[in-house]
Design a protein around this motif. Structure first.
Motif, PDB file in Angstrom:
ATOM      1  N   ARG A  39       0.834  -1.195   0.000  1.00 53.31           N
ATOM      2  CA  ARG A  39       0.000   0.000   0.000  1.00 53.31           C
ATOM      3  C   ARG A  39       0.875   1.253   0.000  1.00 53.31           C
ATOM      4  N   LEU A  40       0.287   2.386  -0.358  1.00 53.50           N
ATOM      5  CA  LEU A  40       0.993   3.662  -0.377  1.00 53.50           C
ATOM      6  C   LEU A  40       0.696   4.402   0.919  1.00 53.50           C
ATOM      7  N   TYR A  41       1.768   4.856   1.588  1.00 54.34           N
ATOM      8  CA  TYR A  41       1.615   5.498   2.888  1.00 54.34           C
ATOM      9  C   TYR A  41       1.877   7.004   2.818  1.00 54.34           C
ATOM     10  N   LYS A  42       1.507   7.675   3.863  1.00 47.53           N
ATOM     11  CA  LYS A  42       1.640   9.128   3.980  1.00 47.53           C
ATOM     12  C   LYS A  42       3.086   9.564   3.752  1.00 47.53           C
ATOM     13  N   ILE A  95       1.915  20.542  -0.107  1.00 53.08           N
ATOM     14  CA  ILE A  95       2.761  20.156  -1.233  1.00 53.08           C
ATOM     15  C   ILE A  95       3.020  18.650  -1.214  1.00 53.08           C
ATOM     16  N   THR A  96       3.358  18.133  -0.044  1.00 49.64           N
ATOM     17  CA  THR A  96       3.647  16.703   0.070  1.00 49.64           C
ATOM     18  C   THR A  96       2.430  15.872  -0.292  1.00 49.64           C
ATOM     19  N   ASP A  97       1.262  16.295   0.180  1.00 50.92           N
ATOM     20  CA  ASP A  97       0.037  15.556  -0.147  1.00 50.92           C
ATOM     21  C   ASP A  97      -0.260  15.608  -1.645  1.00 50.92           C
ATOM     22  N   GLU A  98       0.047  16.729  -2.284  1.00 51.66           N
ATOM     23  CA  GLU A  98      -0.157  16.824  -3.734  1.00 51.66           C
ATOM     24  C   GLU A  98       0.766  15.858  -4.469  1.00 51.66           C
ATOM     25  N   ILE A  99       2.007  15.748  -4.000  1.00 49.43           N
ATOM     26  CA  ILE A  99       2.954  14.816  -4.600  1.00 49.43           C
ATOM     27  C   ILE A  99       2.482  13.375  -4.409  1.00 49.43           C
ATOM     28  N   MET A 100       2.039  13.058  -3.187  1.00 49.16           N
ATOM     29  CA  MET A 100       1.590  11.693  -2.916  1.00 49.16           C
ATOM     30  C   MET A 100       0.331  11.347  -3.712  1.00 49.16           C
ATOM     31  N   SER A 105       0.085   4.996  -9.612  1.00 53.23           N
ATOM     32  CA  SER A 105       0.292   3.621  -9.150  1.00 53.23           C
ATOM     33  C   SER A 105      -0.999   2.852  -8.921  1.00 53.23           C
ATOM     34  N   GLU A 106      -2.097   3.578  -8.626  1.00 51.93           N
ATOM     35  CA  GLU A 106      -3.394   2.973  -8.324  1.00 51.93           C
ATOM     36  C   GLU A 106      -3.318   2.048  -7.111  1.00 51.93           C
ATOM     37  N   GLN A 107      -2.448   2.383  -6.156  1.00 50.23           N
ATOM     38  CA  GLN A 107      -2.365   1.630  -4.905  1.00 50.23           C
ATOM     39  C   GLN A 107      -3.489   2.037  -3.958  1.00 50.23           C
ATOM     40  N   GLU A 108      -3.674   1.234  -2.944  1.00 46.56           N
ATOM     41  CA  GLU A 108      -4.525   1.639  -1.820  1.00 46.56           C
ATOM     42  C   GLU A 108      -3.718   2.620  -0.956  1.00 46.56           C
ATOM     43  N   TYR A 109      -4.350   3.704  -0.522  1.00 46.81           N
ATOM     44  CA  TYR A 109      -3.639   4.725   0.252  1.00 46.81           C
ATOM     45  C   TYR A 109      -3.967   4.596   1.733  1.00 46.81           C
ATOM     46  N   VAL A 110      -2.940   4.780   2.566  1.00 50.61           N
ATOM     47  CA  VAL A 110      -3.087   4.769   4.017  1.00 50.61           C
ATOM     48  C   VAL A 110      -2.585   6.103   4.554  1.00 50.61           C
ATOM     49  N   ASP A 111      -3.436   6.841   5.233  1.00 48.50           N
ATOM     50  CA  ASP A 111      -3.078   8.173   5.726  1.00 48.50           C
ATOM     51  C   ASP A 111      -2.345   8.096   7.066  1.00 48.50           C
ATOM     52  N   GLU A 112      -1.319   7.278   7.100  1.00 44.81           N
ATOM     53  CA  GLU A 112      -0.433   7.142   8.250  1.00 44.81           C
ATOM     54  C   GLU A 112       0.976   6.921   7.726  1.00 44.81           C
ATOM     55  N   TYR A 113       1.965   7.219   8.581  1.00 43.47           N
ATOM     56  CA  TYR A 113       3.346   6.980   8.184  1.00 43.47           C
ATOM     57  C   TYR A 113       3.636   5.484   8.254  1.00 43.47           C
ATOM     58  N   ALA A 114       4.306   4.975   7.231  1.00 43.47           N
ATOM     59  CA  ALA A 114       4.616   3.545   7.177  1.00 43.47           C
ATOM     60  C   ALA A 114       5.446   3.103   8.374  1.00 43.47           C
TER      61      ALA A 114
END
Length: 241
Positions: free
Chosen positions: A127-130, A196-201, A208-217
């Motif tokens: 998954r993609l993390y914050k 800015i970071t959220d725009e990049i993510m 990537s079409e990953q599932e996103y998790v709004d927490e740090y890995a």
């Protein structure tokens, strides 16, 4: 010299055979001048696949542990990363983030490409993390564009803990450059850095079409490790007779 020997003779051809990477959006990477390539991080192989497909040299900020491993394997790993021009960054302590920013700005100041994984560590579950805001700080201070990049298939090819990768097709997808000059001089504003970071993510997520998790890995990993340790403490395995 060793970087190009790896890319074109020793490692690059092998990676293309094993992973059969399909490259999309390579025209978005500038032919000259400094820029940040910010990507998701699914596999140890990411360090080698992205440089193998880029026409220009790219320098990554690599975790210091790659340079300090014990034994023959550790020395070979350190030699490889140093020879490939990668920069060790100590991720522990209060000054770790500032040290990484200084090193990254040094690369950009020489007009080069800098590779960053904003998540700060490999995804342990695909998954993609914050993202951490260091990428935003560097983009603003250096005044450079950020090119989002998605590595697709590398988790299946070489998941965490697997040394020898599977033969698996990989897609490396670059997005349109993100430009943040509208925020010039605001690198000390926490809300701006987060935006800015959220725009990049989000750009990486779209590619990537990953599932996103709004927490740090790193936080999720630490929580899972602590939970596992607690289970083992409460329910220890019986010794084998």
């Amino acid at each position: 010299m060793f970087y190009y020997l790896l890319k074109y003779v020793l490692l690059g051809p092998l990676l293309r055979v094993v992973f059969r990477p399909r490259i999309e959006g390579l025209e978005h990477v500038p032919a000259a001048g400094p820029a940040i390539i910010a990507g998701n991080h699914l596999s140890f192989s990411d360090h080698f696949l992205m440089p193998a497909v880029l026409k220009r040299r790219i320098t990554f900020l690599a975790k210091a542990e790659y340079f300090t491993g014990p034994g023959v394997r550790g020395r070979l790993t350190a030699f490889f990363f140093r020879s490939a021009g990668q920069i060790p960054v100590d991720r522990s302590g209060k000054e770790a983030g500032q040290a990484a920013i200084r090193e990254g700005l040094g690369v950009l100041g020489k007009g080069e490409l800098l590779g960053i994984y904003p998540e700060g560590t490999r995804s342990h579950d695909g998954r993609l993390y914050k993202g951490k805001v260091g990428v935003a700080v560097m983009a603003l201070r250096a005044g450079v564009p950020v090119i989002p990049c998605a590595m697709i298939g590398t988790f299946e090819a070489q998941p965490p803990g697997k040394v020898v990768p599977n033969v698996h097709p990989v897609v490396i997808r670059f997005g349109k450059p993100l430009e943040f000059s509208r925020y010039a001089g605001m690198e000390h504003e926490k809300a701006v850095l987060r935006a800015i970071t959220d725009e990049i993510m989000y750009a990486i997520l779209t590619l990537s079409e990953q599932e996103y998790v709004d927490e740090y890995a790193s936080v999720v990993k630490a929580g899972q490790a602590a939970a596992k340790g607690e289970r083992e403490r409460r329910f220890p395995r019986a010794p084998l007779s």
